[in-house]
Motif scaffolding. Structure first.
Motif, short mmCIF file in Angstrom:
data_model
loop_
_atom_site.label_atom_id
_atom_site.label_comp_id
_atom_site.label_asym_id
_atom_site.label_seq_id
_atom_site.Cartn_x
_atom_site.Cartn_y
_atom_site.Cartn_z
N GLY A 270 0.74 -1.25 -0.04
CA GLY A 270 -0.17 -0.03 0.07
C GLY A 270 0.81 1.35 -0.04
O GLY A 270 0.15 2.30 0.11
N SER A 293 -4.45 -3.22 -0.95
CA SER A 293 -3.67 -1.98 -0.55
C SER A 293 -4.72 -0.93 -0.34
O SER A 293 -4.27 -0.09 0.65
CB SER A 293 -2.74 -1.64 -1.80
OG SER A 293 -1.95 -2.82 -1.99
N SER A 353 -1.35 -8.14 -2.49
CA SER A 353 -1.94 -6.93 -2.40
C SER A 353 -3.29 -6.91 -3.39
O SER A 353 -4.10 -6.10 -3.33
CB SER A 353 -1.16 -5.84 -2.68
OG SER A 353 -0.45 -5.96 -4.08
O1 MOO Z 1 1.63 -1.43 -2.30
MO1 MOO Z 1 1.19 -2.24 -3.72
O2 MOO Z 1 -0.14 -1.64 -2.75
O3 MOO Z 1 2.07 -3.43 -2.75
O4 MOO Z 1 0.28 -3.55 -4.25
#
Ligand code: MOO
Ligand SMILES: Nc1nc2c(c(=O)[nH]1)N[C@H]1C(S)=C(S)[C@@H](COP(=O)(O)OP(=O)(O)OC[C@H]3O[C@@H](n4cnc5c(N)ncnc54)[C@H](O)[C@@H]3O)O[C@H]1N2
Length: 393
Positions: A270, A293, A353
């Protein structure tokens, strides 16, 4: 880039800096709101000396001659004569002059009157035993629960000064999103438009119905954000937080003159999350497009912002880990966990994620700090999902 803890704190502080808007609502409508003023009792509690048992309230030496009966709700005169008593009900006002109360089942009644031994721990409650008139019982910023409502009623309130509910609106970005049918041929179902309003409602927001996804053009983004800001205190958006060919959120924020409270945070997953303050003081939470995320960003930035805006604290509960959870280097790792019957927080599988399978079973995210690994048996913070009690296991 801010650490995750710094990002949370910045969001809470940004919300807390906004002058509060208060309204007074009847007790029956106050559940879920936040106290705008301290709860100060308008009366002593209890307001009169109160019998806590059914029995006899007498004066002086026994046997006691029965001279009357006092029920809950009566306003009795005093017992003036030694050797007399009244029959008394639980909750009844104890007459002046009473020196002892004897429980009905611990008494005997004979021709000469009533006898029985009073308990060492007196069976009546003194005026002000729970609270003295004018005492502050709860501070401003306390969430109003049914328990708070009950306390307010017993203190003499019929309405409470509370924070106005916050209005939230969600904008979903992504031309690849389908709002019905099966995914395929490069298109996926919008998993955030149906989900996030429900989470926001659980945080106490009034949430406008979600419109179909906003078109992937800068003009459409600016127009949608501007329109939503005329209605909502907080606009959340999903997707477009990165810098791909059709990621228009940052340029749209620049065009609207926004300033960042948080622009990415050292957290996995995220990290592209953001919170921006628009001219006029309203907020935009930019949630990354990957569905898990987006929820990480919600609990990380939006939850503390809303707590700040309503005058609440944003402390996190703690859980004991039931399994090892790897760290993510110098990033905070927010790891999906469920609470098992052993009372411990166990990492969930399917925690990618882009996935929601783990999230759908989770109580929240165990917070594995930067530079650390989570080992079974250690206590860590939990960034909770706003679940109801029956949903926790
Ligand atoms: O941070 Mo991203 O949200 O890893 O997919
Ligand atoms: N070159 C790089 N690309 C990416 C990086 C990076 O560091 N360098 N980070 C990745 C990470 S981490 C995330 S998170 C995403 C964030 O991207 P955006 O916020 O710009 O989101 P989109 O590109 O619009 O979408 C990402 C992904 O999520 C799907 N999506 C979007 N909205 C929804 C929705 N409402 N329901 C279901 N799925 C949704 C979308 O189809 C994409 O698959 O950026 C990575 N890229």
């Amino acid at each position: 880039m801010l650490t995750w803890a710094e990002a949370r704190a910045a969001c809470h502080a940004a919300g807390a800096a906004v002058p509060p808007v208060t309204e007074t609502v009847p007790l029956g409508l106050a559940d879920g709101r936040t106290l705008a003023e301290p709860l100060v009792t308008l009366t002593d509690l209890p307001a009169f000396p109160t019998s806590s048992v059914d029995g006899w309230a007498g004066r002086g030496a026994q046997p006691w001659r029965v001279v009357g009966r006092v029920l809950a709700g009566d306003d009795p005169g005093p017992l003036d004569e030694d050797g007399t008593c009244v029959e008394i009900a639980t909750g009844a006002s104890v007459p002046g002059g009473v020196t002892a109360i004897v429980r009905i089942e611990e008494s005997s009644t004979g021709p000469d009157g009533v006898r029985g031994e009073a308990r060492a721990m007196r069976d009546w409650r003194d005026v002000g035993e729970e609270a003295a008139r004018g005492e502050e019982l709860l501070s401003a910023g306390t969430p109003v629960t049914p328990g708070v409502i009950g306390l307010a009623a017993s203190c003499g309130y019929h309405a409470l000064a509370v924070r106005r509910p916050l209005r939230a609106e969600l904008l979903v970005f992504g031309d690849e999103l389908l709002t019905e049918g099966l995914p395929g041929a490069g298109r996926v179902r919008d998993a955030l438009g149906p989900q996030l309003p429900a989470w926001l409602a659980r945080y106490g927001c009034e949430v406008a119905p979600v419109e179909p996804p906003v078109k992937d053009t800068l003009e459409a983004h600016i127009a949608a954000i501007e329109a939503a800001l005329t209605r909502a205190d907080l606009v959340c958006t999903t997707g477009g937080t990165m810098h791909g060919p059709v990621d228009h959120l940052h340029p749209a924020l620049a065009a609207l003159g926004a300033e960042y409270v948080v622009n990415t945070a050292k957290v996995r997953p995220g990290f592209p999350m953001l919170l921006a303050r628009l001219p006029g003081g309203k907020f935009l939470g930019g949630l990354p497009g990957n569905p898990q995320s987006a929820v990480v960003a919600l609990v990380s930035l939006v939850a503390p912002l809303l707590a700040g805006l309503t005058g609440r604290r944003a402390d996190l509960p703690r859980v004991t880990l039931g399994s090892d959870i790897p760290g993510r280097g110098d990033y905070t790792h927010l790891a999906l966990v469920r609470l098992d019957a052993d009372g411990l927080a166990h990492a969930l599988p399917h925690a990618g994620s882009s996935m929601l399978r783990g999230l759908a079973r989770a109580v929240g995210f165990a917070v594995i700090p930067p530079g650390a690994h989570g080992t079974a048996g250690t206590v860590v913070e939990l960034a909770p999902l706003p679940l109801y009690p029956g949903e926790l296991a």
